[in-house]
Design an enzyme around this catalytic site. Sequence first.
Site, PDB file in Angstrom:
ATOM      1  N   LYS A   9       0.839  -1.198   0.000  1.00  0.00           N
ATOM      2  CA  LYS A   9       0.000   0.000   0.000  1.00  0.00           C
ATOM      3  C   LYS A   9       0.882   1.259   0.000  1.00  0.00           C
ATOM      4  CE  LYS A   9      -3.456  -2.525   2.748  1.00  0.00           C
ATOM      5  NZ  LYS A   9      -4.255  -2.513   3.985  1.00  0.00           N
ATOM      6  N   TYR A  49     -11.976  -2.865  -2.460  1.00  0.00           N
ATOM      7  CA  TYR A  49     -12.436  -3.106  -1.082  1.00  0.00           C
ATOM      8  C   TYR A  49     -13.962  -3.182  -0.995  1.00  0.00           C
ATOM      9  CZ  TYR A  49      -7.873  -2.684   1.258  1.00  0.00           C
ATOM     10  OH  TYR A  49      -6.581  -2.896   1.721  1.00  0.00           O
ATOM     11  N   PHE A  57     -14.830   2.725   8.326  1.00  0.00           N
ATOM     12  CA  PHE A  57     -13.525   3.201   7.841  1.00  0.00           C
ATOM     13  C   PHE A  57     -13.379   3.092   6.325  1.00  0.00           C
ATOM     14  CE2 PHE A  57     -13.164  -1.202   9.347  1.00  0.00           C
ATOM     15  CZ  PHE A  57     -12.717  -1.848   8.196  1.00  0.00           C
ATOM     16  N   ARG A  85      -0.875 -14.901   3.755  1.00  0.00           N
ATOM     17  CA  ARG A  85      -1.539 -14.202   4.874  1.00  0.00           C
ATOM     18  C   ARG A  85      -0.757 -14.407   6.178  1.00  0.00           C
ATOM     19  NH1 ARG A  85      -6.193 -10.950   4.325  1.00  0.00           N
ATOM     20  NH2 ARG A  85      -7.125 -11.919   6.156  1.00  0.00           N
ATOM     21  N   THR A  91      -4.465  -8.377  10.777  1.00  0.00           N
ATOM     22  CA  THR A  91      -4.851  -7.075  10.214  1.00  0.00           C
ATOM     23  C   THR A  91      -4.328  -5.912  11.065  1.00  0.00           C
ATOM     24  OG1 THR A  91      -6.855  -8.134   9.407  1.00  0.00           O
ATOM     25  CG2 THR A  91      -6.843  -5.727   9.443  1.00  0.00           C
ATOM     26  N   ARG A 102       3.557  -7.303   9.056  1.00  0.00           N
ATOM     27  CA  ARG A 102       2.917  -6.219   9.826  1.00  0.00           C
ATOM     28  C   ARG A 102       3.448  -6.165  11.255  1.00  0.00           C
ATOM     29  NH1 ARG A 102      -3.081  -7.706   7.588  1.00  0.00           N
ATOM     30  NH2 ARG A 102      -3.136  -6.348   5.751  1.00  0.00           N
ATOM     31  N   ASN A 112      -1.238  -0.414   7.644  1.00  0.00           N
ATOM     32  CA  ASN A 112      -0.645  -1.748   7.857  1.00  0.00           C
ATOM     33  C   ASN A 112       0.108  -2.277   6.634  1.00  0.00           C
ATOM     34  OD1 ASN A 112      -2.800  -2.443   6.293  1.00  0.00           O
ATOM     35  ND2 ASN A 112      -3.823  -3.734   7.815  1.00  0.00           N
ATOM     36  N   HIS A 115      -1.448  -5.617   1.564  1.00  0.00           N
ATOM     37  CA  HIS A 115      -2.699  -6.345   1.379  1.00  0.00           C
ATOM     38  C   HIS A 115      -2.405  -7.730   0.817  1.00  0.00           C
ATOM     39  CE1 HIS A 115      -6.634  -7.533  -0.167  1.00  0.00           C
ATOM     40  NE2 HIS A 115      -5.975  -7.897  -1.255  1.00  0.00           N
ATOM     41  N   GLU A 126      -9.323 -10.517  -7.400  1.00  0.00           N
ATOM     42  CA  GLU A 126      -8.382  -9.399  -7.269  1.00  0.00           C
ATOM     43  C   GLU A 126      -7.307  -9.436  -8.361  1.00  0.00           C
ATOM     44  OE1 GLU A 126      -9.101  -8.918  -2.464  1.00  0.00           O
ATOM     45  OE2 GLU A 126      -7.179  -9.712  -3.136  1.00  0.00           O
TER      46      GLU A 126
HETATM   47  P1  GTP Z   1      -6.187  -6.476   3.588  1.00  0.00           P
HETATM   48  O1  GTP Z   1      -5.141  -7.500   3.255  1.00  0.00           O
HETATM   49  O2  GTP Z   1      -5.732  -5.049   3.376  1.00  0.00           O
HETATM   50  O3  GTP Z   1      -7.524  -6.773   2.920  1.00  0.00           O
HETATM   51  O4  GTP Z   1      -6.363  -6.585   5.172  1.00  0.00           O
HETATM   52  P2  GTP Z   1      -7.081  -7.745   5.968  1.00  0.00           P
HETATM   53  O5  GTP Z   1      -7.663  -8.762   5.044  1.00  0.00           O
HETATM   54  O6  GTP Z   1      -6.119  -8.196   6.995  1.00  0.00           O
HETATM   55  O7  GTP Z   1      -8.258  -6.949   6.679  1.00  0.00           O
HETATM   56  P3  GTP Z   1      -9.683  -6.522   6.097  1.00  0.00           P
HETATM   57  O8  GTP Z   1      -9.891  -7.026   4.720  1.00  0.00           O
HETATM   58  O9  GTP Z   1     -10.695  -6.844   7.137  1.00  0.00           O
HETATM   59  O10 GTP Z   1      -9.538  -4.949   6.066  1.00  0.00           O
HETATM   60  C1  GTP Z   1      -8.960  -4.281   4.957  1.00  0.00           C
HETATM   61  C2  GTP Z   1      -8.138  -3.129   5.440  1.00  0.00           C
HETATM   62  O11 GTP Z   1      -8.993  -2.201   6.079  1.00  0.00           O
HETATM   63  C3  GTP Z   1      -7.098  -3.482   6.498  1.00  0.00           C
HETATM   64  O12 GTP Z   1      -5.896  -3.940   5.956  1.00  0.00           O
HETATM   65  C4  GTP Z   1      -6.920  -2.156   7.198  1.00  0.00           C
HETATM   66  O13 GTP Z   1      -6.004  -1.338   6.471  1.00  0.00           O
HETATM   67  C5  GTP Z   1      -8.294  -1.545   7.117  1.00  0.00           C
HETATM   68  N1  GTP Z   1      -9.013  -1.781   8.365  1.00  0.00           N
HETATM   69  C6  GTP Z   1      -9.533  -2.948   8.816  1.00  0.00           C
HETATM   70  N2  GTP Z   1     -10.124  -2.775  10.021  1.00  0.00           N
HETATM   71  C7  GTP Z   1      -9.954  -1.453  10.312  1.00  0.00           C
HETATM   72  C8  GTP Z   1     -10.337  -0.643  11.406  1.00  0.00           C
HETATM   73  O14 GTP Z   1     -10.944  -1.091  12.364  1.00  0.00           O
HETATM   74  N3  GTP Z   1      -9.992   0.689  11.337  1.00  0.00           N
HETATM   75  C9  GTP Z   1      -9.314   1.212  10.283  1.00  0.00           C
HETATM   76  N4  GTP Z   1      -9.006   2.523  10.281  1.00  0.00           N
HETATM   77  N5  GTP Z   1      -8.937   0.473   9.243  1.00  0.00           N
HETATM   78  C10 GTP Z   1      -9.249  -0.832   9.256  1.00  0.00           C
HETATM   79 MG    MG Z   2      -8.880  -8.264   3.406  1.00  0.00          MG
END
Ligand code: GTP
Ligand code: MG
Length: 151
Positions: A9, A49, A57, A85, A91, A102, A112, A115, A126
């Site tokens: 990112k 997303y 968020f 992962r 996350t 991370r 973080n 992705h 994707e």
């Molecule tokens: P990705 O690999 O980026 O998809 O992350 P993930 O699969 O571990 O998490 P998820 O798909 O649930 O969320 C996508 C992204 O949203 C995360 O990587 C974070 O950057 C953001 N995100 C998730 N939860 C929160 C939250 O509670 N607050 C904020 N500000 N951002 C969040």
């Molecule tokens: Mg995700």
Amino acid sequence: MERTFIAIKPDGVQRALISEIISRFERKGFKLVAIKIVIPSKDFAEKHYHDLKERPFFNGLCDFLSSGPVLAMVWEGEGVIKYGRKLIGATDPQKSEPGTIRGDLAVVVGRNIIHGSDGPETAKDEINLWFKPEELVTYALNAEKWTYGVN
Ligand code: GTP
Ligand code: MG
């Protein structure tokens, strides 16, 4: 062979973590089959997303993803979706284990740095969203026989 979509990112790119992150996937034994640097539009970020659109968020997340260059990649290997992962970690970097990307390199959930697709269906969707089929390169690595063996 299994493939997954991985993106560094804008925060990871700006923090000069590209080589560090690529190195972890490469040293594990996974194979890079597509890579490009792009600044996604807000509309594109919302597509990426889309499953999070009800979350509070969502808007900030899509603004952030489209705020600068993203390094988009496809990695290939046995179990790469699930193990990718694991390499990435939880996350929220406050909960990611040390030793994960991370866990070692990020501090807050909204920044973080990376992705990774969360399952076979999302990986397929994707990869199709970010890459044209001709941007995916099929090739053999010499080290494959050492990574996988022959039996
Ligand atoms: P990705 O690999 O980026 O998809 O992350 P993930 O699969 O571990 O998490 P998820 O798909 O649930 O969320 C996508 C992204 O949203 C995360 O990587 C974070 O950057 C953001 N995100 C998730 N939860 C929160 C939250 O509670 N607050 C904020 N500000 N951002 C969040
Ligand atoms: Mg995700």
